[in-house]
Write a protein that holds these residues in place. Structure first.
Motif, PDB file in Angstrom:
ATOM      1  N   GLY A   1     -71.197 -54.600  48.826  1.00 42.23           N
ATOM      2  CA  GLY A   1     -71.104 -53.200  48.872  1.00 42.23           C
ATOM      3  C   GLY A   1     -69.589 -52.786  48.857  1.00 42.23           C
ATOM      4  O   GLY A   1     -68.429 -53.803  48.714  1.00 42.23           O
ATOM      5  N   PRO A   2     -69.222 -51.541  48.738  1.00 36.55           N
ATOM      6  CA  PRO A   2     -67.673 -51.065  48.731  1.00 36.55           C
ATOM      7  C   PRO A   2     -66.721 -51.827  49.608  1.00 36.55           C
ATOM      8  O   PRO A   2     -65.648 -52.286  49.415  1.00 36.55           O
ATOM      9  N   VAL A   3     -66.982 -52.014  50.915  1.00 38.25           N
ATOM     10  CA  VAL A   3     -66.262 -52.556  51.735  1.00 38.25           C
ATOM     11  C   VAL A   3     -65.953 -53.936  51.632  1.00 38.25           C
ATOM     12  O   VAL A   3     -64.796 -54.399  51.621  1.00 38.25           O
ATOM     13  N   GLY A   4     -67.035 -54.665  51.303  1.00 35.55           N
ATOM     14  CA  GLY A   4     -67.010 -56.054  51.037  1.00 35.55           C
ATOM     15  C   GLY A   4     -66.331 -56.502  49.595  1.00 35.55           C
ATOM     16  O   GLY A   4     -65.229 -57.402  49.961  1.00 35.55           O
ATOM     17  N   ILE A   5     -66.309 -55.679  48.622  1.00 40.82           N
ATOM     18  CA  ILE A   5     -65.856 -55.964  47.361  1.00 40.82           C
ATOM     19  C   ILE A   5     -64.163 -55.269  47.799  1.00 40.82           C
ATOM     20  O   ILE A   5     -63.445 -56.145  47.315  1.00 40.82           O
TER      21      ILE A   5
ATOM     22  N   THR B   1     -85.293 -61.359  51.040  1.00 44.93           N
ATOM     23  CA  THR B   1     -84.092 -60.528  50.924  1.00 44.93           C
ATOM     24  C   THR B   1     -84.332 -59.254  51.582  1.00 44.93           C
ATOM     25  O   THR B   1     -85.008 -58.576  51.271  1.00 44.93           O
ATOM     26  N   ILE B   2     -83.246 -58.722  52.401  1.00 46.33           N
ATOM     27  CA  ILE B   2     -83.331 -57.454  52.994  1.00 46.33           C
ATOM     28  C   ILE B   2     -81.736 -56.992  52.899  1.00 46.33           C
ATOM     29  O   ILE B   2     -80.742 -57.683  53.280  1.00 46.33           O
ATOM     30  N   VAL B   3     -81.310 -55.938  52.930  1.00 47.87           N
ATOM     31  CA  VAL B   3     -80.125 -55.451  52.686  1.00 47.87           C
ATOM     32  C   VAL B   3     -80.045 -54.149  53.719  1.00 47.87           C
ATOM     33  O   VAL B   3     -80.705 -53.136  53.877  1.00 47.87           O
ATOM     34  N   THR B   4     -78.837 -54.283  54.657  1.00 51.91           N
ATOM     35  CA  THR B   4     -78.773 -53.337  55.690  1.00 51.91           C
ATOM     36  C   THR B   4     -77.369 -52.968  55.843  1.00 51.91           C
ATOM     37  O   THR B   4     -76.358 -53.784  55.555  1.00 51.91           O
ATOM     38  N   PRO B   5     -77.098 -51.412  56.086  1.00 54.99           N
ATOM     39  CA  PRO B   5     -75.726 -50.992  55.983  1.00 54.99           C
ATOM     40  C   PRO B   5     -74.830 -50.829  57.350  1.00 54.99           C
ATOM     41  O   PRO B   5     -75.670 -50.724  58.595  1.00 54.99           O
ATOM     42  N   VAL B   6     -73.701 -51.020  57.342  1.00 55.15           N
ATOM     43  CA  VAL B   6     -73.040 -50.798  58.301  1.00 55.15           C
ATOM     44  C   VAL B   6     -71.961 -49.782  57.594  1.00 55.15           C
ATOM     45  O   VAL B   6     -71.106 -50.157  56.714  1.00 55.15           O
TER      46      VAL B   6
ATOM     47  N   PRO C   1     -69.948 -47.698  52.988  1.00 50.36           N
ATOM     48  CA  PRO C   1     -71.079 -48.740  53.429  1.00 50.36           C
ATOM     49  C   PRO C   1     -70.562 -50.161  53.296  1.00 50.36           C
ATOM     50  O   PRO C   1     -69.928 -50.562  52.249  1.00 50.36           O
ATOM     51  N   LEU C   2     -70.657 -51.065  54.191  1.00 49.52           N
ATOM     52  CA  LEU C   2     -70.736 -52.518  54.087  1.00 49.52           C
ATOM     53  C   LEU C   2     -71.996 -52.979  54.161  1.00 49.52           C
ATOM     54  O   LEU C   2     -72.889 -52.545  55.063  1.00 49.52           O
TER      55      LEU C   2
END
Length: 733
Positions: A183-187, A133-138, A75-76
């Protein structure tokens, strides 16, 4: 009379013909390797795992993959935020982006939730309690490389730009919609970017610093350039060789390791060059022929240089014993790099020095009295002999040998006092805490942390095997005082006896308290299972908290293995070299004391001066390996001089004093350069390197200005002939 091995070596690599053959061979080797093999920096970072496959959290993840498969991908996390609360226009922008991603997927995109089809009011229900705030995944393909993930993210960023959404700057502005990528991708992308940008800056800053320090110390342009040329020639062999190893999978390339290796090679490599240059200049004051002078210089300093390099090589190689992946990935590049650097100092540097001859020291050319008189007659005026004055070193040497007990008491109290701060140090195992505060992935994480409950940041996954019994642990788990909420259990796909409970903690899941909840919830869950008739219950914990707990225990295990091993190996080397049990003991104890003091002083600087709440959990072992190995470097060089003086028949006090005098300036210069190069790490935007650089630089300065010139010679003076026990020098009156 049989010649000394290093004297013979000097005559081979630094003779009239040998100097050109040696230098030509090395330059040719660098050229061939550079054109045929990849440089280590050009090899893609593999992002290898740090935890071993046997770690409990990894075992738990394997169960999840099998029993609760989720093929969505990596996930991003898109973290959307408006300070005064998200509105319908904001939700429509989110839906517009997701509609675009559904129609035109970006590189390696595997899945996006159908948010474009959800009513804005329904989407708002997933927002934080305060509505800001809201968190949405790609989701992206798990097999995607960092480069592919980066391309995908850049494509998303282009689409976001068209929607007039703010992605940088102060996200607390009330009148704008902000977006951060975490998230994992951004990090992963941010981590790679940090080290990618750091490589060139670090190399340039290190070279510039070493050059400036060498010019200030020696005030000779050529003498400042020669060590850098030698280190550059060494790096010309090291980098492509390591690149070849990484490309063929013999080692895993680690960007962080390569960054620190650059600093170490220029710092330690310059030190080895200075040891030989200093001795060569000293010999040139008494021997006319520069080739003969080099043979003598090699004889008198070659052994110390070789031992110093071997000490560091063996010390760094012990990292191969680690279970923690990052430590293992450091072992080969570091030990191999220092080994090649030591070889260069004993092969290439002697050839370069005799090629330049006395001109290398211009304008402070070292001449014998005979040469000075001959030149004076030639130019018709007196010629000054540029002999090292050693005024300060002589005063220090005399003071130490005159009042050794005072020196021992003051230095031990000072170093011991600093070491008392080490139990107060707080540690963190969170990678994000090492990122700059304004980096997108960290800002996104901060927004989640500030606007959602602590446990929601990273829920724990408790996996149990009911062994066929009708069990539901949701209520029992909810009653635990450290648990905030528990979701309904999920049932295993292949084995219906396997249950998974998603648990949110009341405390921050990355805090020390959060990590300690892992063994506690394991113990409590086993007890619940036993109370419901399941004997020998199997409980597995997955999630970020469990991974970081395993990271903590793995590092603690590595410390318990590697620290004693490096001490034992270095002690063995010292004993073989010095033939003294007593000297071996106090030389090892002094660097261990210095390490404790450096860690304590580092915490004072980082916590009380720079406001750092916790340092990375890997810092103590990294600092120990480097400081013990490098600190012993300076001890070896100085103690070698004392041993040499005693062999020549000098009284003990005079031998110690002369040892301090003749090594004082070169070790001080070397220490300043090495500390300076590690301090360069403090200029980088990566906290783990900043912390490591500060602690290591402080430790090197302590070795340079306290342990080497004061504590070690004072101990040698107090012990007298027992400092040499049971070697031949012990029997010498």
């Amino acid at each position: 009379m049989k010649k000394h091995p290093f004297e013979v070596w000097g005559s081979l690599v630094a003779s009239k013909k040998g100097r050109w053959v040696t230098l030509g061979f090395w330059v040719l080797l660098v050229a061939v390797l550079s054109f045929t093999l990849p440089q280590i920096n050009s090899v893609e970072n593999k992002n290898a795992e740090n935890l071993p496959a046997t770690a409990a959290s990894n075992k738990a993840e394997k169960i999840i993959e099998k029993q609760f498969p989720d093929n969505s991908g990596i996930p991003l996390l898109l973290v959307w935020h408006r300070e005064d609360g998200l509105n319908n226009a904001d939700y429509k922008k989110i839906q517009t982006l997701y509609a675009s991603l559904e129609k035109k997927p970006v590189e390696k995109q595997s899945l996006v939730p159908p948010l474009s089809k959800v009513p804005p009011t329904a989407l708002a229900q997933s927002a934080s309690e305060n509505g800001s705030t809201i968190v949405t995944p790609v989701f992206f393909d798990e097999a995607a490389t960092t480069e592919q993930l980066e391309k995908g993210l850049k494509n998303i960023q282009k689409q976001v730009k068209d929607l007039e959404i703010v992605t940088t700057g102060d996200y607390s502005q009330a009148d704008q919609l902000n977006l951060r990528y975490s998230g994992p991708v951004g990090i992963s992308i941010d981590a790679t970017g940090l080290f990618k940008n750091a490589d060139f800056k670090l190399m340039a800053a290190t070279v510039l610093l070493v050059l400036v320090l060498l010019i200030l110390i020696y005030r000779s342009p050529l003498l400042a350039i020669i060590p850098l040329l030698a280190v550059g020639l060494a790096y010309g062999v090291i980098s492509p060789t390591l690149g070849f190893m990484a490309e063929h999978g013999w080692i895993d390339k680690d960007a962080q390791a390569v960054s620190i290796m650059t600093v170490l090679l220029f710092g330690a490599g310059t030190d080895y060059c200075l040891f030989l240059i200093s001795k060569y200049r000293e010999v040139l004051l008494r021997i006319d022929d520069r080739f003969e002078a080099m043979k003598v210089a090699m004889k008198e300093s070659g052994g110390a240089i070789l031992m110093s390099a071997l000490t560091v090589v063996i010390g760094l190689a012990t990292l191969a014993l680690a279970n923690y992946g990052a430590f293992q990935r450091f072992a080969v590049p570091f030990s191999f790099g220092v080994l090649l650097m030591g070889i260069t100092a004993l092969v290439v540097l002697p050839a370069m020095l005799v090629i330049f001859g006395r001109v290398a020291f211009y304008p402070f050319v070292p001449r014998t009295e005979k040469m000075a008189l001959a030149r004076a007659e030639k130019i018709g005026k007196p010629v000054k002999q540029h002999k090292p004055s050693h005024k300060i070193s002589r005063k220090i040497g005399h003071f130490v040998t005159s009042k050794p007990w005072t020196v021992i008491a003051v230095t031990v109290i000072f170093l011991g006092g600093l070491a008392t701060f080490t139990p107060k140090i707080n540690y963190t195992f969170d990678l994000l805490s090492s990122f700059p505060e304004d980096m997108s992935s960290r800002e996104g994480f901060t927004l989640i942390e500030d606007n959602f409950s602590a446990g929601e940041l990273a829920p724990m996954k408790v996996i149990v095997d009911t062994k066929g019994k009708e069990i539901n642990l949701k209520d029992d788990l909810s009653k635990l005082d450290y648990i905030a909420s528990v979701k309904e259990p999920q049932i295993g796909k292949e084995n219906k006896d396997i249950q998974l409970y998603e648990v949110s903690l009341k405390v921050n899941p990355y805090s020390p308290e959060g990590l300690e909840s892992v063994p506690q919830i394991t113990k409590d869950t086993k007890k619940m299972m036993q109370e419901q008739g399941v004997s020998a219950a199997h409980v597995n914990i997955a999630g970020e908290t469990a991974s970081q707990y395993d990271e903590k225990t793995t590092i603690e295990r590595d410390e318990s293995i590697i620290m004693p091993t490096i001490i034992a190996l270095i002690a063995l080397l010292l004993f073989v070299y010095l033939r003294s049990i007593t000297a071996t003991l106090y030389l090892v104890l002094t660097v261990v004391l210095s390490y404790g003091a450096a860690l304590g002083a580092g915490w004072i600087v980082l916590h009380y001066m720079l406001g750092v709440d916790a340092i990375q959990g890997s810092i103590p072992l990294y600092a120990f390996v480097f400081l013990v190995a490098l600190g012993e470097d300076y001890n070896i060089f100085m103690i070698s001089e004392i041993w040499k003086n005693r062999k020549e028949g000098k009284p003990l006090k005079l031998a110690v004093e002369e040892g301090v005098v003749h090594t004082g300036s070169v070790i001080t210069s070397a220490g300043l350069i090495l500390a300076g190069t590690f301090a360069v790490l403090g200029t980088l935007p990566i906290q783990v390197l900043v912390q490591f650089g500060i602690v290591t630089a402080i430790g090197i300065l302590m070795d340079t200005f306290i342990v080497r010139p004061l504590l070690v010679p004072a101990l040698t003076t107090v012990l007298g002939r027992y400092a040499f026990w049971p070697g031949k020098l012990f029997k010498k009156k």
